[in-house]
Design a protein around this motif. Sequence first.
Motif, short mmCIF file in Angstrom:
data_model
loop_
_atom_site.label_atom_id
_atom_site.label_comp_id
_atom_site.label_asym_id
_atom_site.label_seq_id
_atom_site.Cartn_x
_atom_site.Cartn_y
_atom_site.Cartn_z
N LYS A 1 86.15 28.15 83.06
CA LYS A 1 85.63 26.86 83.54
C LYS A 1 84.11 26.86 83.42
CE LYS A 1 89.12 24.48 85.47
NZ LYS A 1 89.48 23.11 85.21
N THR B 1 80.67 24.89 84.97
CA THR B 1 80.15 23.91 85.93
C THR B 1 78.66 23.69 85.67
OG1 THR B 1 79.50 25.44 87.69
CG2 THR B 1 81.78 24.70 87.71
N ARG C 1 76.50 16.16 88.76
CA ARG C 1 77.39 15.37 87.87
C ARG C 1 76.61 14.64 86.80
NH1 ARG C 1 81.52 13.00 92.07
NH2 ARG C 1 82.57 14.97 92.45
N LEU D 1 75.70 16.80 83.89
CA LEU D 1 76.82 17.04 82.97
C LEU D 1 76.94 15.86 82.00
CD1 LEU D 1 79.25 18.63 82.01
CD2 LEU D 1 80.59 17.63 83.85
N LYS E 1 84.55 19.25 77.18
CA LYS E 1 84.40 18.49 78.43
C LYS E 1 85.60 18.66 79.37
CE LYS E 1 85.81 14.16 76.32
NZ LYS E 1 85.32 12.95 75.68
N LYS F 1 87.01 21.25 80.41
CA LYS F 1 86.91 22.33 81.40
C LYS F 1 85.59 22.31 82.16
CE LYS F 1 85.46 26.09 78.28
NZ LYS F 1 85.78 27.38 77.71
N CYS F 2 84.85 21.22 82.02
CA CYS F 2 83.54 21.13 82.68
C CYS F 2 83.60 20.26 83.93
CB CYS F 2 82.50 20.52 81.75
SG CYS F 2 82.21 21.46 80.26
N SER F 3 82.86 20.65 84.96
CA SER F 3 82.70 19.75 86.11
C SER F 3 81.31 19.93 86.70
CB SER F 3 83.78 20.02 87.17
OG SER F 3 83.77 21.37 87.53
N ILE G 1 78.96 20.16 90.02
CA ILE G 1 78.96 20.41 91.48
C ILE G 1 77.50 20.47 91.92
CG2 ILE G 1 79.61 21.99 93.33
CD1 ILE G 1 81.92 22.99 91.60
N GLN H 1 83.79 23.30 96.96
CA GLN H 1 84.16 22.78 95.62
C GLN H 1 84.25 23.91 94.60
OE1 GLN H 1 81.10 19.81 95.17
NE2 GLN H 1 82.48 18.16 95.76
N VAL I 1 87.48 25.20 92.26
CA VAL I 1 87.44 25.50 90.82
C VAL I 1 88.12 26.85 90.58
CG1 VAL I 1 85.93 26.11 88.89
CG2 VAL I 1 85.41 24.10 90.28
#
Length: 471
Positions: free
Chosen positions: A208, A210, A214, A217, A235, A237-239, A241, A462, A466
């Motif tokens: 993952k 991060t 946001r 990203l 994208k 696997k991206c988030s 935080i 968060q 993940v």
Amino acid sequence: MEILHVSAECYPVAKAGGLGDVVGALPKYQNLLGHVAKVVMPMYRTKFLYTNDWEVVHKGGSSLGYSWFEYTVIKEKNNKLGFDLYLIDINGLLDREKVYGYDDDTERFTSFQIAVVDWLAQWQHKPDVVHVHDHHTGLIPFMMQHCYAYHHLKNIPSVITIHNAQYQGWMGWDKAHYIPTWDGWKWGQLDWQDAINPLASGIKCAWKVTTVSRSYLDELKYMSNGLEDLFEFEKGKCSGILNGIDTAVWDPQTDSYLDNHYTVATAAAGKLANKEILCKQFNLAIDKPLIVFIGRLVGEKAADLLPQAIGDSLYYIGQKMNFLVLGSGEPAVEQQLESMRGSLMGYYNSQIGYNEKLSHHMYAGADFLLMPSRVEPCGLNQMYAMRYGTVPIVRRTGGLRDTVKDIGEINGYGVCFNNAAVGEITNAIYRAVTLYEDAKKMQAITEQLMNLDFSWETSAQQYIEVYQSLR
Ligand code: ADP
């Protein structure tokens, strides 16, 4: 869960910027949630090393290309930071005072990463997740999956957090032999645009990815120093935080760097007392709004625009405000900020260098904090400022966009502008001065800011979610 964080920085052991703050706080808050988070980092020769107690937990050796190196892992004995802290010593490479900026940084951080993986390979049990931070640790997911000696680590999930994608750790393919013997078919997992790119490799190989806000990203998909297509491709696997701040360290009620502590109820008097000290020290006027800048003097922070923005503000708006700048970075900008002191004496001052104590004083004593950043992955300064009741003046980008609401919006509490341009900064300063002149509104906003919650609790949870998604 057991989480091993691997990082080049961790406050208060060694810090060059926000990465250090995050890795010094996130593990502590993960432990408070009932997990076991640990940190491993290089053993630089900083004050923290000499003023704490350590035990040796492992000794080993590996090779960096054709040369052999020995490493020692030591552990801090008293849980000083609220998590287990491990340092890796490699003589001749990591035994330096500074974190970055040496000609052999590639060799330093590659050998550090090899030592981490080599040590991890000897553990009796395995952590539930290995969490690496930025390009200095970006090769670890690759090594865990594709180096023959470490194949048994390949089922341990890895996560990479991108604190800053501008720096990617590029190295030529002539250094491919630094990485312990690896599956040659997998060269594509190291490569980006004909070079070994540790950040790109981390993005490709970690389970993952991060980013620290946001909006950052979203921005990386069209502005990431050459990695745009990779972010678009990965994208899924991206988030994003948002970072928190360590509210135990950054608390105007208890901050050990401050001479005058204050709460929401005593903010007016407390901030004024801190401002008075600053104004005396830097020859500024107490009755004018004090606008400060704290940070690296680099293009990303738009520090090159400061001299003209300050000069223009004093010229066009009038000498209604004072400026104080703390930072270090590009020599040309440093020089300009120093040389302006003479002509703008009494309205402007600066301190070139890194000064943790002064930065705390500035967050507390200033009325406004200016951040015109061109790129701001999260930005901690604006959150520290708000915690200390100081109004942020920010460009809408990355984490600044996610954390600051303009006074023109309902319940807004900051001054925002869209472009990193002198005219827009000057206009924002004009709006700030107008706000300052409305004492009632200024006080209400100070209270509102100090009651905002930027603590780590939500973000730490968060990250756990993940990790859990990888089980
Ligand atoms: P970045 O990591 O991009 O530099 P962040 O906003 O994430 O920016 O974090 C910057 C951190 O470094 C903050 O804690 C800020 O107070 C601190 N800092 C930056 N420059 C200085 C300086 N010259 N003196 C003291 N602290 C500084």
